[in-house]
Motif scaffolding. Structure first.
Motif, mmCIF file in Angstrom:
data_model
loop_
_atom_site.group_PDB
_atom_site.id
_atom_site.type_symbol
_atom_site.label_atom_id
_atom_site.label_comp_id
_atom_site.label_asym_id
_atom_site.label_seq_id
_atom_site.Cartn_x
_atom_site.Cartn_y
_atom_site.Cartn_z
ATOM 1 N N VAL A 190 0.821 -1.224 0.000
ATOM 2 C CA VAL A 190 0.000 0.000 0.000
ATOM 3 C C VAL A 190 0.849 1.266 0.000
ATOM 4 O O VAL A 190 0.483 2.284 0.582
ATOM 5 N N ASP A 191 1.982 1.216 -0.673
ATOM 6 C CA ASP A 191 2.821 2.414 -0.802
ATOM 7 C C ASP A 191 2.058 3.565 -1.448
ATOM 8 O O ASP A 191 2.393 4.736 -1.236
ATOM 9 N N TRP A 192 1.041 3.234 -2.237
ATOM 10 C CA TRP A 192 0.300 4.249 -3.000
ATOM 11 C C TRP A 192 -0.547 5.171 -2.136
ATOM 12 O O TRP A 192 -0.999 6.205 -2.606
ATOM 13 N N ILE A 193 -0.746 4.823 -0.860
ATOM 14 C CA ILE A 193 -1.632 5.687 -0.056
ATOM 15 C C ILE A 193 -0.917 6.911 0.504
ATOM 16 O O ILE A 193 -1.536 7.949 0.714
ATOM 17 N N SER A 194 0.418 6.806 0.761
ATOM 18 C CA SER A 194 1.117 7.921 1.404
ATOM 19 C C SER A 194 2.625 7.767 1.293
ATOM 20 O O SER A 194 3.144 6.644 1.210
ATOM 21 N N ARG A 195 3.325 8.912 1.330
ATOM 22 C CA ARG A 195 4.790 8.886 1.413
ATOM 23 C C ARG A 195 5.266 8.680 2.844
ATOM 24 O O ARG A 195 6.447 8.420 3.077
ATOM 25 N N ASP A 196 4.368 8.836 3.813
ATOM 26 C CA ASP A 196 4.713 8.695 5.227
ATOM 27 C C ASP A 196 4.746 7.208 5.579
ATOM 28 O O ASP A 196 3.701 6.558 5.691
ATOM 29 N N GLU A 197 5.939 6.645 5.747
ATOM 30 C CA GLU A 197 6.075 5.212 5.974
ATOM 31 C C GLU A 197 5.408 4.762 7.266
ATOM 32 O O GLU A 197 4.887 3.642 7.354
ATOM 33 N N ASN A 198 5.402 5.622 8.277
ATOM 34 C CA ASN A 198 4.744 5.272 9.532
ATOM 35 C C ASN A 198 3.245 5.093 9.332
ATOM 36 O O ASN A 198 2.643 4.137 9.841
ATOM 37 N N GLU A 199 2.632 6.004 8.563
ATOM 38 C CA GLU A 199 1.193 5.901 8.295
ATOM 39 C C GLU A 199 0.878 4.653 7.463
ATOM 40 O O GLU A 199 -0.131 3.980 7.683
ATOM 41 N N VAL A 200 1.742 4.350 6.507
ATOM 42 C CA VAL A 200 1.560 3.146 5.690
ATOM 43 C C VAL A 200 1.621 1.898 6.569
ATOM 44 O O VAL A 200 0.785 0.993 6.459
ATOM 45 N N ASP A 201 2.600 1.861 7.482
ATOM 46 C CA ASP A 201 2.756 0.701 8.358
ATOM 47 C C ASP A 201 1.559 0.562 9.308
ATOM 48 O O ASP A 201 1.112 -0.556 9.600
ATOM 49 N N LEU A 202 1.051 1.683 9.787
ATOM 50 C CA LEU A 202 -0.130 1.647 10.660
ATOM 51 C C LEU A 202 -1.333 1.066 9.926
ATOM 52 O O LEU A 202 -2.095 0.267 10.487
ATOM 53 N N PHE A 203 -1.483 1.447 8.670
ATOM 54 C CA PHE A 203 -2.603 0.932 7.886
ATOM 55 C C PHE A 203 -2.433 -0.561 7.617
ATOM 56 O O PHE A 203 -3.382 -1.346 7.728
ATOM 57 N N GLU A 204 -1.218 -0.976 7.270
ATOM 58 C CA GLU A 204 -0.963 -2.398 7.018
ATOM 59 C C GLU A 204 -1.271 -3.247 8.251
ATOM 60 O O GLU A 204 -1.764 -4.369 8.143
ATOM 61 N N ALA A 205 -1.003 -2.698 9.432
ATOM 62 C CA ALA A 205 -1.195 -3.449 10.678
ATOM 63 C C ALA A 205 -2.599 -3.299 11.259
ATOM 64 O O ALA A 205 -2.928 -3.966 12.245
ATOM 65 N N ASP A 206 -3.421 -2.456 10.659
ATOM 66 C CA ASP A 206 -4.759 -2.193 11.191
ATOM 67 C C ASP A 206 -5.605 -3.471 11.139
ATOM 68 O O ASP A 206 -5.795 -4.051 10.061
ATOM 69 N N PRO A 207 -6.137 -3.912 12.273
ATOM 70 C CA PRO A 207 -6.928 -5.146 12.273
ATOM 71 C C PRO A 207 -8.227 -5.048 11.483
ATOM 72 O O PRO A 207 -8.820 -6.077 11.141
ATOM 73 N N TYR A 208 -8.664 -3.828 11.179
ATOM 74 C CA TYR A 208 -9.895 -3.643 10.414
ATOM 75 C C TYR A 208 -9.631 -3.302 8.944
ATOM 76 O O TYR A 208 -10.559 -2.995 8.205
#
Length: 310
Positions: A190-208
């Motif tokens: 999901v690199d396409w959602i943001s340049r902010d790697e922290n936000e990308v990682d949070l989304f990848e780990a989101d249980p929902y």
């Protein structure tokens, strides 16, 4: 705690979960109703909702059906067996609007939609625009003639042979993988959602977070996208409704800004009197979760405060 949660029953007996960020101890400037994107949930909007709350705007946001906590359990995430996801989601939004109107009978609503939520919101305003004070569209899209047409045709054919209930790897690959290809070499899916790697990682780990959707969700969103991008739909939008459209100019959903520009131009041609378009340089799909999110949030606040009266 800065928010409360509750649920409501839809006309077809679905339970919809929603958040409410209340305003207390200050004049109420307005009510913002948020419509989130596909595969995510309303809880991801806590940052902008809290900021709006602090500025005097009360915020309501529901998890769309089969998303977030509106799904009965996590195995139900993305699984839809209804007749038209797009229409059902809009009807669910309308029920939340009715709750807001009952709690704030003298206030109009600012509708904020992101991605799929922006598509739903664009259709919503053609039906219920008189209840709205303004419309804010994040990460919206025109109908992609190549990818959209192929996806719609494929979804129709596949659903005839395999049904609408479960997902199809081809369509998942066509859309999300195609979006991510724009940013090779890829660190995540999901690199396409943001340049902010922290936000990308949070989304990848989101249980929902949802990766696996019913084919019907893809099909109904594509059909809805085609409909809302027709000239007749733009013309049904109330002419006096202020509209703020913002996106990253590297958002593949918005065709790297070009699709977003087409949407804005179609609104202008339809006679919208107060239209603002802002494309952020280098920004990807989720400008509220980008490296310059504070700038984006402040732009939203500034635009709103010029158009709302206490």
């Amino acid at each position: 705690m800065v928010f409360i949660t509750d649920t409501y029953k839809t006309k077809d007996e679905e339970t919809i979960f929603y958040y409410k960020w209340e305003v207390k101890k200050m004049p109420l400037k307005g009510i913002v109703q948020i419509s989130h994107g596909v595969g995510e949930h309303a809880g991801r909007y806590h940052s902008i909702a809290k900021l709006l709350q602090e500025k005097g705007y009360e915020v309501y946001a529901n998890d769309h059906r089969v998303h977030g906590k509106s799904a009965e359990n996590k195995n139900d995430l993305g699984f839809y067996d209804g007749d038209n996801y797009f229409d059902d989601a809009i009807n669910d939004m309308r029920q939340l609007t009715e709750i807001i109107k009952n709690e704030h009978p003298n206030k109009k609503i600012i509708l904020f939609g992101h991605s799929m939520g922006s598509l739903l919101s664009r259709d919503y305003v053609t039906k219920y625009g008189d209840d709205l004070e303004a419309l804010i569209l994040s990460g919206t899209a025109s109908f992609m003639k190549g990818l959209g047409t192929f996806g719609l045709y494929s979804a129709k054919v596949i659903s005839k042979f395999k049904g609408r209930e479960r997902s199809n790897q081809l369509l998942k690959s066509v859309f999300f993988s195609e979006f991510n290809k724009k940013f090779k070499p890829n660190r995540t899916k999901v690199d396409w959602i943001s340049r902010d790697e922290n936000e990308v990682d949070l989304f990848e780990a989101d249980p929902y977070r949802i990766e696996d959707f019913s084919l019907s969700v893809f099909l109904d969103i594509l059909k809805g996208s085609k409909k809302i991008n027709e000239k007749s739909t733009f013309k049904k939008t109330p002419k006096a409704l202020p509209i703020f459209i913002f996106s990253g100019d590297k958002d593949p959903v918005g065709e790297m800004g070009e699709g977003v520009k087409r949407v804005a131009e179609n609104y202008k041609k339809a006679g919208i009197k107060d239209l603002t378009l802002k494309l952020y340089e280098g920004g990807r799909h989720e400008m509220l979760n980008e490296v310059n999110k504070e700038e984006v949030q402040q732009d939203v606040i500034n635009w709103l405060e010029k158009r709302t009266k206490v």
